[in-house]
Design a protein around this motif. Structure first.
Motif, PDB file in Angstrom:
ATOM      1  N   GLY A 122      -5.157   9.086  -3.632  1.00 16.54           N
ATOM      2  CA  GLY A 122      -5.313   7.703  -4.066  1.00 16.54           C
ATOM      3  C   GLY A 122      -4.300   6.786  -3.443  1.00 16.54           C
ATOM      4  O   GLY A 122      -4.326   5.581  -3.639  1.00 16.54           O
ATOM      5  N   GLY A 123      -3.403   7.348  -2.686  1.00 15.36           N
ATOM      6  CA  GLY A 123      -2.388   6.521  -2.043  1.00 15.36           C
ATOM      7  C   GLY A 123      -2.794   6.149  -0.644  1.00 15.36           C
ATOM      8  O   GLY A 123      -3.933   6.310  -0.244  1.00 15.36           O
ATOM      9  N   GLY A 124      -1.846   5.689   0.125  1.00 22.52           N
ATOM     10  CA  GLY A 124      -2.130   5.310   1.487  1.00 22.52           C
ATOM     11  C   GLY A 124      -2.267   6.518   2.388  1.00 22.52           C
ATOM     12  O   GLY A 124      -2.088   7.637   1.977  1.00 22.52           O
ATOM     13  N   ALA A 125      -2.542   6.267   3.640  1.00 21.12           N
ATOM     14  CA  ALA A 125      -2.740   7.354   4.593  1.00 21.12           C
ATOM     15  C   ALA A 125      -1.484   8.197   4.726  1.00 21.12           C
ATOM     16  O   ALA A 125      -1.565   9.374   5.045  1.00 21.12           O
ATOM     17  N   ASP A 126      -0.338   7.595   4.514  1.00 22.12           N
ATOM     18  CA  ASP A 126       0.919   8.318   4.700  1.00 22.12           C
ATOM     19  C   ASP A 126       1.554   8.803   3.420  1.00 22.12           C
ATOM     20  O   ASP A 126       2.479   9.595   3.471  1.00 22.12           O
ATOM     21  N   GLY A 127       1.112   8.323   2.268  1.00 22.87           N
ATOM     22  CA  GLY A 127       1.770   8.679   1.026  1.00 22.87           C
ATOM     23  C   GLY A 127       1.765  10.177   0.789  1.00 22.87           C
ATOM     24  O   GLY A 127       0.750  10.846   0.989  1.00 22.87           O
TER      25      GLY A 127
ATOM     26  N   PHE B   5       6.396   8.998  -4.276  1.00 22.30           N
ATOM     27  CA  PHE B   5       5.767   7.909  -3.535  1.00 22.30           C
ATOM     28  C   PHE B   5       5.646   6.645  -4.378  1.00 22.30           C
ATOM     29  O   PHE B   5       5.140   6.683  -5.506  1.00 22.30           O
TER      30      PHE B   5
ATOM     31  N   GLN C  12       2.855   2.239   0.194  1.00 19.78           N
ATOM     32  CA  GLN C  12       2.760   2.240   1.637  1.00 19.78           C
ATOM     33  C   GLN C  12       2.246   0.897   2.096  1.00 19.78           C
ATOM     34  O   GLN C  12       1.295   0.337   1.519  1.00 19.78           O
TER      35      GLN C  12
END
Lengths: 111, 113
Positions: free
Chosen positions: A93-98, B45, B48
């Motif tokens: 559910g995060g970004g491509a890098d998370g 996290f 981003q």
């Protein structure tokens, strides 16, 4: 929910002995996993990733989907391997890098 | 290239205050991610940013916000600081490709008293 579990907070082995740092994960879908390492007074850096299937500094890691594990192994430990090791997978559910990291294992190689 | 840089190195704030942390990515990297690392835990996290837009967000309250500038540097802002916000805040930059390598900065140590 996705999770990375590193059951050993501290692992101490003698130089020349085999090393295995355990990592178990829970993830919906096909995971891609990473090992990051932090040497003393250095920054967190990528050690290896499942998708590249390469051996870095003598370390290898095999993804076992049946056991949901990605253990890091090295046949003969060296003193310079002493460091903090983190297993990680993509943050759902995060970004491509998370990334979601485990709590880490402190590896100490005794002379 | 000096790699990812972060400022300040460390700072001390009081509960209820606001803080801004800064990050400069490696030249050519368009993605910046922020992580919070509490003592004894792995990095967690937070955000981003890619090409100045938020691409992903972790499970953090709205007190945490960030932005990315045209030169791809980034700021992390935390409002109404709590004691539990005391942590090492890490910034990582990357090319922004899926599953790409992240390059971490040295971190900013925040202490809230």
């Amino acid at each position: 929910a996705q999770r990375v579990t590193q059951p050993e907070k501290l692992l101490s082995v003698f130089k020349g002995a085999p090393v295995e740092l355990k990592c178990n994960y829970s993830y919906s879908g096909s995971p891609e996993l990473f090992w990051y390492v932090q040497y003393s007074r250095q920054r967190l850096q990528l050690l290896l990733r499942h998708i590249s299937r390469e051996s870095i500094k003598g370390f290898t890691a095999d993804l076992n989907k049946g056991e949901t594990s990605f253990h890091l192994k090295k046949p003969f430990a060296q003193e310079e391997d002493s460091a903090m090791y983190y297993c990680a997978l993509p943050y759902s559910g995060g970004g491509a890098d998370g990334l979601t990291f485990g709590k880490g294992t402190h590896l100490i190689i005794q002379p | 290239d000096a790699g990812v840089t972060q400022s300040p190195t460390h700072l001390i704030k009081t509960r209820g205050q606001h803080v801004t942390l800064r990050c400069s990515p490696i030249s050519g990297h368009k993605s910046v991610s922020w992580y919070q690392q509490v003592l004894g835990q792995g990095p967690q996290f937070i955000f981003q940013y890619y090409e100045k837009e938020e691409r992903g967000r972790g499970n953090f309250p709205d007190r945490f916000s960030a932005r990315q500038f045209p030169n791809y540097s980034s700021e992390l802002n935390v409002n109404a600081l709590l004691l539990g916000d005391s942590a090492l805040y890490l910034c990582a930059s990357s090319l922004g490709q899926p599953l790409g390598e992240q390059y971490f900065g040295p971190g900013t140590r925040l202490t809230v008293t």
